[in-house]
Design a protein around this motif. Structure first.
Motif, PDB file in Angstrom:
ATOM      1  N   LEU A  62       0.841  -1.211   0.000  1.00  0.00           N
ATOM      2  CA  LEU A  62       0.000   0.000   0.000  1.00  0.00           C
ATOM      3  C   LEU A  62       0.876   1.260   0.000  1.00  0.00           C
ATOM      4  O   LEU A  62       0.602   2.221  -0.730  1.00  0.00           O
ATOM      5  N   SER A  91      -8.454  -8.726   0.668  1.00  0.00           N
ATOM      6  CA  SER A  91      -8.222  -7.392   1.224  1.00  0.00           C
ATOM      7  C   SER A  91      -8.757  -6.288   0.309  1.00  0.00           C
ATOM      8  O   SER A  91      -8.758  -5.121   0.690  1.00  0.00           O
ATOM      9  N   PHE A  93      -7.265  -5.402  -2.298  1.00  0.00           N
ATOM     10  CA  PHE A  93      -6.107  -4.728  -2.905  1.00  0.00           C
ATOM     11  C   PHE A  93      -6.072  -4.915  -4.418  1.00  0.00           C
ATOM     12  O   PHE A  93      -5.498  -4.096  -5.124  1.00  0.00           O
ATOM     13  N   LEU A  96      -6.904  -1.965  -6.293  1.00  0.00           N
ATOM     14  CA  LEU A  96      -6.161  -0.715  -6.057  1.00  0.00           C
ATOM     15  C   LEU A  96      -5.030  -0.502  -7.058  1.00  0.00           C
ATOM     16  O   LEU A  96      -4.567   0.609  -7.262  1.00  0.00           O
TER      17      LEU A  96
ATOM     18  N   VAL B  91     -12.785  -3.858   8.321  1.00  0.00           N
ATOM     19  CA  VAL B  91     -12.103  -3.123   7.253  1.00  0.00           C
ATOM     20  C   VAL B  91     -13.035  -3.004   6.061  1.00  0.00           C
ATOM     21  O   VAL B  91     -13.675  -3.980   5.671  1.00  0.00           O
ATOM     22  N   THR B  93     -13.134  -3.093   2.503  1.00  0.00           N
ATOM     23  CA  THR B  93     -12.196  -3.497   1.443  1.00  0.00           C
ATOM     24  C   THR B  93     -12.537  -2.854   0.097  1.00  0.00           C
ATOM     25  O   THR B  93     -11.896  -3.146  -0.895  1.00  0.00           O
ATOM     26  N   ARG B 100      -7.679   4.396   1.946  1.00  0.00           N
ATOM     27  CA  ARG B 100      -7.218   3.163   2.575  1.00  0.00           C
ATOM     28  C   ARG B 100      -6.245   3.488   3.689  1.00  0.00           C
ATOM     29  O   ARG B 100      -5.298   4.234   3.495  1.00  0.00           O
ATOM     30  N   CYS B 101      -6.465   2.934   4.880  1.00  0.00           N
ATOM     31  CA  CYS B 101      -5.465   3.135   5.917  1.00  0.00           C
ATOM     32  C   CYS B 101      -4.814   1.807   6.245  1.00  0.00           C
ATOM     33  O   CYS B 101      -5.106   0.783   5.657  1.00  0.00           O
TER      34      CYS B 101
END
Lengths: 111, 135
Positions: A62, A91, A93, A96, B91, B93, B100-101
């Motif tokens: 991240l 997650s 991700f 992202l 969280v 997602t 986003r942290c």
């Protein structure tokens, strides 16, 4: 964990081998700060040799994603093994940054 | 088969945990995918305690690992202040990158991968138990 990096086709490839757990993630984060901050090209993380990643490893991913974006570069990840792929999906991700099946695809920014 | 590990609650304890897990899980032929999930869950719960526990320098976590015919049970105990990791906010997602942290993902994985997970505070101890089927 081992980190090696090289330039290819005008992009920065960061190849990691081994485990990215809470201990090695700290080393990786320091490496990011000293070696790719600020970035001067797109960053591709080659995960072919990564066999374990925990949330601490994802935090560094991240960090890299945000760092690249701040400097108007793209962060992408290539060739994640099944466990990593699953963790990226769970997650959220995967949405992202681009995840490519091979380094060649990542270099060409192809799906 | 039951093994009890006593691990110092500090970052270096993590290597010990991973080594013990390799030693315990390899002979019982736990599939690699399950092996990964067990390592991940135990790491996340342990690291949470290292970060949030504010415990004494010489404190340790007791990790009991029981390998049954088809299920592995893990019980993690420490004497730190009351801390229920399962209470951490969920969280989101689906948040975009900017929002986003860093926190909360570890417990998110534990909740996702464990078949059962529970927390209790008993006799001044935090006790987290997880179970996972492996065959």
């Amino acid at each position: 964990m081992e980190i090696s990096s090289y330039d290819k086709a005008g992009q920065k490839v960061v190849a990691i081998t081994g485990r990215i757990d809470a201990v090695t993630a700290t080393e990786l984060s320091s490496w990011v700060e000293s070696e790719v901050t600020p970035p001067t090209a797109n960053i591709i993380m080659d995960c072919t040799g990564v066999d374990y990643v925990s949330s601490a490893g994802l935090r560094v991913i991240l960090q890299l994603t945000k760092l690249a974006k701040q400097h108007e570069y793209i962060f992408s990840l290539c060739n994640p093994q099944d466990n990593l792929k699953e963790v990226l999906d769970i997650s959220g991700f995967s949405s992202l940054f681009p995840v490519h099946g091979s380094l060649e695809d990542a270099l060409n920014n192809d799906d | 088969m039951r093994e009890i590990l006593k691990i110092p609650i500090k970052p270096e304890g993590l290597d010990e945990i991973h080594q013990h897990l390799e030693r315990i899980l390899d002979p019982v032929e736990v599939p690699p995918k399950i092996n990964f999930k067990l390592n991940l869950m135990i790491e996340e719960l342990f690291v949470n305690q290292v970060e949030h526990g504010s415990v004494e320098d010489d404190s340790y976590m007791t990790i009991a690992i029981e390998v049954g015919d088809s299920t592995i049970e893990i019980r993690m105990e420490d004497s730190g202040p009351r801390f229920n990791p399962l209470d951490e906010p969920a969280v989101d997602t689906e948040l975009p990158l900017e929002k986003r942290c860093q926190g909360g993902l570890g417990i998110h994985f534990v909740k996702h991968y464990a078949d059962t997970v529970s927390y209790q505070r008993k006799n001044g101890k935090n006790i987290v138990e997880i179970t996972k089927k492996f065959r």
